[in-house]
Design an enzyme around this catalytic site. Structure first.
Site: not given
Length: 758
Positions: A45, A91
């Site tokens: 990420h 998210h």
């Protein structure tokens, strides 16, 4: 600094080869804290280690681009001394575990990405993807995510002005929650996340630091879920990794940071998002080519007994790191006290060290006290910029040819086209009515239309009559069949949506949602999608100024369909009147503007359409994207609508892009909106009802002769469809539905589906 046991790196998500790389960088064995820093910063990420090699192929430059990829948000010059900042993030994994807080903190994080550039956040959009509404868990996810977005966005005071809502079985265990934010700033207020000036102070602003969010998106988004039924998403062991948001703290933080910037008290500023304090300190130091000493005892904590690795990697929300001159500290402290925002000096900018060859190396040192024990000492750039770069194996799915051969385009129509059309109609109003879309009173076109349109106005901005438009688009059905062509078509679809509100597209951001990068099929999809985006953007002269890559969207080894989300920012030169919208009038002539047939061998392709997917047909070929004719048509439509926005009189009364669901759906949506029907002649083929390819618009005019003359001068084909009037939508011998039935179906489809699970 004692060294770490060799097995610890695996527990932190680092491979054996990455552990060897760390030892080579340091020239020694790393200690446990140092390994924890690398574990979060070298996660998928944070480091993009599987995608950076491909992202380099995207075009990123244009004369109006002020900040491109690599900063917290991309920024363009919108004219009149105003710049617009834009960012999109995901998210996904936190929202699968805790839908309310996962979505809420996604909003909070994207707001900070924008105001850290000096921009006041003005608008939020939310592309959302869930499994089919056939079980209670999907309702829990939908309601939790929507509540999280509304609870945070409404409270912090930023309007949510659009997005997407997609239901498909591939997202059942791994929903996608993407959030886009745009904001505006005077061009002179632009600030970057750079630490500079030896002796300057690093000030932590905002919330105290807790254990919520430790290993949050940095770890959660770097691995898939183990279960194949969604149960793994509820694993209690993963709940502490989800951040907890406080929108009222965020509001105070926004106002404090913008005033700090207005008063020139900040040298550089960075939000604390993924990987927390280690990310902010290492990235600002690396960009400035300096070192940074951080005192963990100076960080305000909300829990007792927190360990150094927890303090450095916590992703607690509503925190910013500001670099200031020492003499500015009294003014900074006073201003923050006025806004009731915590401000603590947690670091110092220091001279870089010199390596064995005499080259400067900025070191990040974690200390216990500014002059106390050094707990960790690593090159800042090795954390921020020098993660391993992987060119992972790529290959198309073994059954791709078989899937494409199962093409529904030539199928004989089965059943009632009336029923087919009604099944395609769904109005996401249940979602967006929970969002405040009118905060700041700048929203001219809000949720539910082709694109959102806002006045370019706000506190501290120079006066301007300009407007800016936003759209988010995706089509995983196309991309599952052909990720390259599907992504190119998605970019075109987004440009078409902006044209419907009179905006000229200026910049692209993207959120690339894909499965496990360790699967060669997924890496092929990602690489192809990036090439498709690059080709479309070059063909349309659009720079990509930022984005996000979300990988490991899988559960039980099953990957989601490739889901690149395209966010587009456009500008309207003069916005003094609203664009016409979807509501034609009784007696108007309804036109199909743009090429009637798709490029290539299939004039009305049904592969990857909503119509085919509802019938269980997920194979076939997607349309061919022809940028030259598309650009001509979209440019004509944008000019026609922009003249209305500028206050000129026009015969154009309605406009709508032909998108998902095809021509029949576009006509039905317009009829339902205005309450006036239309009778359309016989179409060329059954596929013309539901085929999907960009570059077609339904437009209504009160003066067809003048309109067709302007279209001919622009080289844009036009087909007369019919005359608006009556209370029914009739399309040849195929469709005959009352406007009331269409409107009721659109209005109630989503709420009824949710209610059916009670």
């Amino acid at each position: 600094m004692s060294s770490a046991p060799e097995s610890l790196h695996r527990a932190l998500g680092l491979t054996d080869s990455e552990f060897d790389d760390i030892r080579e960088v340091l020239g020694r064995e790393p200690n446990p804290l140092e390994l924890a820093l690398y574990g979060v910063m070298w996660s998928e990420h944070c480091s993009y280690k599987s995608s950076r090699i491909h992202l380099r192929r995207l075009p990123t430059e244009a004369p109006h681009v002020l900040v491109g990829p690599g900063e917290n948000a991309g920024v363009i010059d919108a004219g009149d001394g105003i710049a617009v900042a834009i960012r999109i993030e995901s998210h996904n994994h936190p929202s699968a575990i805790e839908p309310y807080q996962g979505a809420a903190t996604g909003v909070g994080g994207i707001l900070r990405d924008v105001f850290t550039m000096g921009a006041r956040p003005l608008a939020v959009m939310d592309p959302l993807f869930f499994g089919e509404l056939t079980d209670a868990r999907q309702r829990w996810l939908v309601e939790g995510v929507v509540s999280g977005i509304s609870g945070y966005g409404n409270s912090v005071g930023v309007p949510t002005i659009g997005g997407e809502l997609t239901f498909d079985a591939c997202y059942a265990s791994n929903p996608l929650v993407n959030v886009l934010c745009a904001g505006a700033l005077p061009t002179e207020r632009l600030v970057l996340g750079v630490a500079s000036g030896v002796g300057n102070l690093a000030v932590l602003l905002g919330s105290s630091t807790g254990r919520d969010g430790i290993g949050g998106v940095s770890v959660l988004a770097s691995a898939g879920f183990a279960g194949d039924d969604g149960a793994a998403s509820l694993d209690d062991a993963k709940r502490p990794s989800v951040q907890v948001g406080d929108p009222y703290e965020e509001k105070r933080l926004i106002e404090a940071c913008l005033e700090l910037l207005d008063r020139g008290l900040v040298v550089g500023i960075q939000d604390l998002g993924g990987a927390g304090l280690v990310c902010a300190t290492s990235e600002t130091a690396a960009r400035g080519g300096v070192g940074m000493d951080v005192d963990i005892t100076a960080v305000p904590l909300r829990e007792a007994g927190m360990q150094p690795y927890e303090i450095m990697t916590s992703e607690s929300q509503e925190r910013m790191l500001a670099i200031i001159a020492p003499e500015s500290w009294p003014a900074v402290a006073q201003l923050c006290a006025k806004w009731e925002v915590r401000a603590n000096v947690v670091g110092h900018v220091v001279e870089p060290d010199l390596d064995s060859d005499g080259n400067p190396v900025g070191m990040l040192r974690v200390r216990r006290g500014f002059d106390g024990e050094v707990l960790a000492e690593v090159p800042a750039a090795s954390l921020a910029d020098e993660a391993p770069l992987y060119d992972r194996p790529r290959r198309p799915p073994d059954d791709l040819d078989e899937i494409r051969a199962d093409d529904p385009t030539d199928d004989e129509p089965i059943g009632s086209p009336n029923d087919d059309l009604l099944r395609l109609l769904i109005d996401p109003a249940w979602v967006y009515r929970q969002f405040d879309s009118q905060l700041f009173l700048n929203t001219v076109v809000g949720p539910g239309r082709d694109a959102a349109l806002l006045r370019l106005a706000g506190p501290g901005l120079p006066f301007s009559e300009r407007g800016f438009a936003l759209s988010t688009d995706s089509n995983p059905r196309w991309c599952a069949l052909d990720p390259r062509a599907g992504t190119a078509l998605t970019v075109a679809e987004s440009v078409a949506n902006l044209a419907c509100v009179g905006a000229t597209a200026k910049a692209v951001v993207n959120c690339l949602n894909f499965g496990n990068p360790e699967h060669p099929e997924v890496m092929w999809q990602l690489s192809e999608a990036i090439d498709g985006m690059a080709e479309a953007c070059r063909g349309l002269d659009l720079p990509v100024i930022g984005g996000n890559v979300s990988l490991y969207n899988e559960s039980g080894g099953k990957d989601i369909d490739p889901t690149p989300v395209v966010g587009l920012l456009g500008v309207v030169e003069s916005l003094v009147a609203p664009p016409p919208g979807w509501a034609w009038h009784d007696g108007d002539t309804v036109m199909l503007v743009g090429t009637r047939h798709a490029a290539g061998d299939q004039p009305f392709p049904l592969g990857g359409t909503k119509w085919a997917t509802q019938r269980g047909r997920r194979g076939g070929h997607v349309p061919v994207f022809e940028p030259k004719s598309f650009r001509t048509t979209a440019g004509f439509v944008a000019r026609e609508i922009s003249t209305i926005c500028a206050g000129a009189t026009s015969d154009v009364t309605a406009v709508h892009d032909v998108g998902g669901g095809g021509l029949a759906t576009a006509l039905a949506e317009m009829a339902a909106t205005t309450g006036v029907g239309v009778e359309v002649g016989e179409l060329q083929a059954h596929g013309e009802l539901f085929a999907e390819f960009p570059g077609r618009f339904v437009m209504a005019t009160s003066d067809p002769e003048s309109f067709m003359s302007r279209a001919a001068q622009a080289g844009v084909p036009v087909v007369l469809l019919g005359i608006a009037g009556g209370l029914s939508l009739r399309i040849g011998s195929s469709i005959d539905l009352s406007v009331d039935d269409i409107a009721v179906r659109r209005r109630d489809a989503l709420s009824e589906a949710l209610a059916s699970l009670d």
